[in-house]
Design an enzyme around this catalytic site. Structure first.
Site, PDB file in Angstrom:
ATOM      1  N   ALA A  37      27.185 186.514  67.523  1.00  0.00           N
ATOM      2  CA  ALA A  37      28.181 187.611  67.179  1.00  0.00           C
ATOM      3  C   ALA A  37      29.057 187.477  65.702  1.00  0.00           C
ATOM      4  O   ALA A  37      28.399 188.377  65.126  1.00  0.00           O
ATOM      5  CB  ALA A  37      29.266 188.151  68.697  1.00  0.00           C
ATOM      6  N   THR A  38      28.767 186.019  64.536  1.00  0.00           N
ATOM      7  CA  THR A  38      28.787 185.693  63.687  1.00  0.00           C
ATOM      8  C   THR A  38      28.164 186.514  62.989  1.00  0.00           C
ATOM      9  O   THR A  38      28.603 187.143  61.913  1.00  0.00           O
ATOM     10  CB  THR A  38      29.615 185.005  63.120  1.00  0.00           C
ATOM     11  OG1 THR A  38      30.205 184.380  63.893  1.00  0.00           O
ATOM     12  CG2 THR A  38      29.729 183.534  62.089  1.00  0.00           C
ATOM     13  N   ASN A  62      39.217 189.538  71.145  1.00  0.00           N
ATOM     14  CA  ASN A  62      39.132 188.088  71.980  1.00  0.00           C
ATOM     15  C   ASN A  62      40.275 187.143  72.313  1.00  0.00           C
ATOM     16  O   ASN A  62      40.417 186.575  72.753  1.00  0.00           O
ATOM     17  CB  ASN A  62      38.468 187.391  70.828  1.00  0.00           C
ATOM     18  CG  ASN A  62      39.067 187.308  69.604  1.00  0.00           C
ATOM     19  OD1 ASN A  62      38.716 188.110  68.975  1.00  0.00           O
ATOM     20  ND2 ASN A  62      39.463 186.062  69.053  1.00  0.00           N
ATOM     21  N   GLN A 109      32.863 190.332  73.337  1.00  0.00           N
ATOM     22  CA  GLN A 109      33.909 190.103  74.073  1.00  0.00           C
ATOM     23  C   GLN A 109      33.531 191.127  75.914  1.00  0.00           C
ATOM     24  O   GLN A 109      33.964 190.897  76.845  1.00  0.00           O
ATOM     25  CB  GLN A 109      35.450 190.015  74.078  1.00  0.00           C
ATOM     26  CG  GLN A 109      35.709 188.487  72.714  1.00  0.00           C
ATOM     27  CD  GLN A 109      35.574 187.265  74.304  1.00  0.00           C
ATOM     28  OE1 GLN A 109      35.379 187.863  74.981  1.00  0.00           O
ATOM     29  NE2 GLN A 109      35.675 186.343  73.163  1.00  0.00           N
ATOM     30  N   ALA A 155      25.249 185.600  73.343  1.00  0.00           N
ATOM     31  CA  ALA A 155      24.718 185.594  74.923  1.00  0.00           C
ATOM     32  C   ALA A 155      26.023 184.775  75.615  1.00  0.00           C
ATOM     33  O   ALA A 155      26.171 184.785  76.722  1.00  0.00           O
ATOM     34  CB  ALA A 155      23.850 184.673  74.549  1.00  0.00           C
ATOM     35  N   HIS A 156      26.509 184.145  74.261  1.00  0.00           N
ATOM     36  CA  HIS A 156      27.328 182.485  74.735  1.00  0.00           C
ATOM     37  C   HIS A 156      28.734 182.737  76.223  1.00  0.00           C
ATOM     38  O   HIS A 156      29.397 182.254  76.530  1.00  0.00           O
ATOM     39  CB  HIS A 156      27.679 181.331  74.321  1.00  0.00           C
ATOM     40  CG  HIS A 156      28.433 181.614  73.567  1.00  0.00           C
ATOM     41  ND1 HIS A 156      30.239 180.921  73.291  1.00  0.00           N
ATOM     42  CD2 HIS A 156      28.407 182.291  72.125  1.00  0.00           C
ATOM     43  CE1 HIS A 156      30.037 181.862  71.992  1.00  0.00           C
ATOM     44  NE2 HIS A 156      29.483 182.134  71.595  1.00  0.00           N
ATOM     45  N   THR A 162      11.768 181.282  62.513  1.00  0.00           N
ATOM     46  CA  THR A 162      10.988 181.613  63.801  1.00  0.00           C
ATOM     47  C   THR A 162      11.778 181.757  64.883  1.00  0.00           C
ATOM     48  O   THR A 162      12.998 181.351  65.244  1.00  0.00           O
ATOM     49  CB  THR A 162      11.023 179.994  63.813  1.00  0.00           C
ATOM     50  OG1 THR A 162       9.104 179.519  62.731  1.00  0.00           O
ATOM     51  CG2 THR A 162      10.358 179.637  65.048  1.00  0.00           C
ATOM     52  N   CYS A 187      37.666 180.207  67.746  1.00  0.00           N
ATOM     53  CA  CYS A 187      37.020 179.903  66.332  1.00  0.00           C
ATOM     54  C   CYS A 187      38.109 179.599  64.686  1.00  0.00           C
ATOM     55  O   CYS A 187      37.867 179.337  63.901  1.00  0.00           O
ATOM     56  CB  CYS A 187      36.793 181.630  65.199  1.00  0.00           C
ATOM     57  SG  CYS A 187      35.108 181.688  67.291  1.00  0.00           S
TER      58      CYS A 187
HETATM   59  C1  LIG Z   1      33.074 184.946  70.093  1.00  0.00           C
HETATM   60  C2  LIG Z   1      33.378 186.036  69.049  1.00  0.00           C
HETATM   61  C3  LIG Z   1      32.088 185.936  67.906  1.00  0.00           C
HETATM   62  C4  LIG Z   1      32.050 185.213  67.675  1.00  0.00           C
HETATM   63  O1  LIG Z   1      30.194 185.004  68.391  1.00  0.00           O
HETATM   64  P1  LIG Z   1      29.441 183.534  68.116  1.00  0.00           P
HETATM   65  O2  LIG Z   1      28.119 184.195  68.993  1.00  0.00           O
HETATM   66  O3  LIG Z   1      30.493 182.399  68.444  1.00  0.00           O
HETATM   67  O4  LIG Z   1      29.424 183.627  66.256  1.00  0.00           O
HETATM   68  C5  LIG Z   1      32.341 187.194  66.797  1.00  0.00           C
HETATM   69  N1  LIG Z   1      33.394 188.454  67.459  1.00  0.00           N
HETATM   70  C6  LIG Z   1      34.950 187.988  68.302  1.00  0.00           C
HETATM   71  C7  LIG Z   1      34.715 189.570  68.768  1.00  0.00           C
HETATM   72  C8  LIG Z   1      34.225 186.374  69.397  1.00  0.00           C
HETATM   73  O5  LIG Z   1      34.510 186.863  70.463  1.00  0.00           O
END
Ligand SMILES: *Cc1c(COP(=O)(O)O)cnc(C)c1O
Length: 389
Positions: A74-75, A154, A182, A203-204, A243, A329
């Site tokens: 997401a970053t 978040n 989220q 995904a995580h 890749t 973060c």
């Molecule tokens: C965790 C999170 C991110 C960052 O996601 P990553 O995949 O860890 O880079 C961005 N925005 C929100 C709201 C998040 O909770």
């Protein structure tokens, strides 16, 4: 006997589901091909697996598979959306709008864009974490290129009224992006019904692997202007070279499929546990309050202010329970949460707040244990601090 560890920090990350891990495994070893290799079966297999993953993620969201650009998370998706749209449209305008409670992967790119000469409006929120839709309307100008509002926060779990926001931006002819890291897999995301133009995922946060995410870019004619951040081999239709992370894409797809199957039932179960946790804590501990909205909120989120209890002390006293004082973060920088500050809370209240992030793996027994341990620890710390309510 050592106490088993309890994980209650599902906003920071989630465990990879066993089914996801199993689906990914062959793509590290036997089926290790490069999805861009067009001349042999190893490449074809990898490419086919990537496309299945893309379809599974698209199915969860009810969107076309071709509208997804795979990224590292997401970053990166947030960076691609903000820099990508702003730089592609810089001849047309110079203004962006976002919200004070956004994740740093939105706020930091916005600050960097200000250095590039763009103007950014950071809208305030009320005590529940909601932005004022009239204030949003008033800040839209002919120079505005993009509005970015997160679907779910978040730290406090507040859900934004994306459909109303999208109606407003569409009427103004301005693009709308939403960070849904989220929200995805936790609450329904009818992306097309809402009319959001770009949306970020990772995904995580929904029981998939780390290091893989996606940016949804609605298929429009003419296409939504987007300038890539990463240039090279032209992967992902030129929008994200490099890749492909084949196992990651397979895992994200499988995780999306599991989330789709479980969305309603898991959401209800997790919300019930969360409500039990809040009830239990309230019954045992005086002078506590919920930060954020009690209605429009993620099912697994609870953010509580324990008056007179510094959050680091509470976290240290609860070593066997994984909790957090805010965003993972930013937790290496001991700064008070910008999200809680934006709610209008004073410094002491911000520094006495803890986030509980419940998820699919938590049980009622864990919730009961946590209630008792938190109550004990809060009483002890208040006694040490000389606070007697
Ligand atoms: C965790 C999170 C991110 C960052 O996601 P990553 O995949 O860890 O880079 C961005 N925005 C929100 C709201 C998040 O909770």
């Amino acid at each position: 006997m050592s106490t088993p560890l309890i994980y209650m920090d599902h906003h920071a990350t989630t465990p990879v589901a066993p089914e996801v891990f199993q689906a990914m495994q062959p793509y590290f070893t036997t089926d290790f091909g490069n999805a861009a290799s067009k001349t042999h079966v190893f490449g074809w297999k990898a490419e086919a697996a990537v496309e299945v993953g893309r379809e599974q993620v698209a199915a969860l969201l009810g969107i076309a598979p071709e509208s997804l650009i795979f990224t590292s998370g997401a970053t990166e998706s947030n960076n691609l959306a903000l820099f990508g749209v702003a730089r592609a449209l810089k001849e047309r305008g110079n203004h962006l709008i976002t919200v004070a409670t956004e994740h740093n992967s939105i706020l930091d790119p916005c600050r960097a864009l200000e250095e590039e000469g763009f103007r950014v409006t950071y809208l305030p929120v009320n005590s529940k974490g909601h932005l004022d839709l009239n204030a949003l309307k008033d800040s839209l100008t002919p120079q505005t290129l993009l509005v970015s509002v997160m679907a779910a926060n978040n730290e406090i779990g507040t859900l934004a009224p994306m459909k109303e926001i999208a109606a407003m931006t569409r009427e103004a002819g301005v693009l709308l992006h939403s960070d849904a890291a989220q929200a995805v897999g936790k609450v329904p995301l009818p992306v097309e019904e809402w009319g959001v133009d770009l949306m970020s995922f990772t995904a995580h946060k929904f029981y998939g692997p780390k290091g893989i995410g996606a940016l949804y870019v609605a298929l429009r004619r003419p296409a939504i202007p987007l300038k890539p951040l990463i240039w090279g081999g032209g992967h992902e239709r030129g929008m994200r070279s490099g890749t492909l992370n084949v196992p990651g894409m397979v895992g994200m797809g499988r995780a999306a499929q599991l989330a789709q199957d479980a969305l309603e039932a898991a959401g209800k179960r997790v919300a019930k546990l969360r409500d039990e946790l809040w009830q239990g804590l309230q019954n045992k501990i005086p002078h506590i309050s919920i930060n954020g909205d009690t209605e429009q909120r993620l099912p697994g989120n609870l953010n509580i202010c324990f008056q007179g209890v510094p959050s680091e002390k509470l976290l240290m006293a609860l070593k066997e329970i994984a909790l957090s004082a805010g965003s993972a973060c930013t937790s290496d920088k001991p700064q008070p949460s910008h999200v809680l500050k934006a709610l209008g809370m004073d410094d002491a209240a911000v520094r006495s707040s803890i986030r509980f992030g419940l998820g699919r793996t938590n049980t009622a027994e864990e919730v009961a244990y946590t209630v008792n341990r938190v109550a004990e620890a809060v009483a002890e710390i208040r006694a040490q601090e000389g606070i007697d309510f």
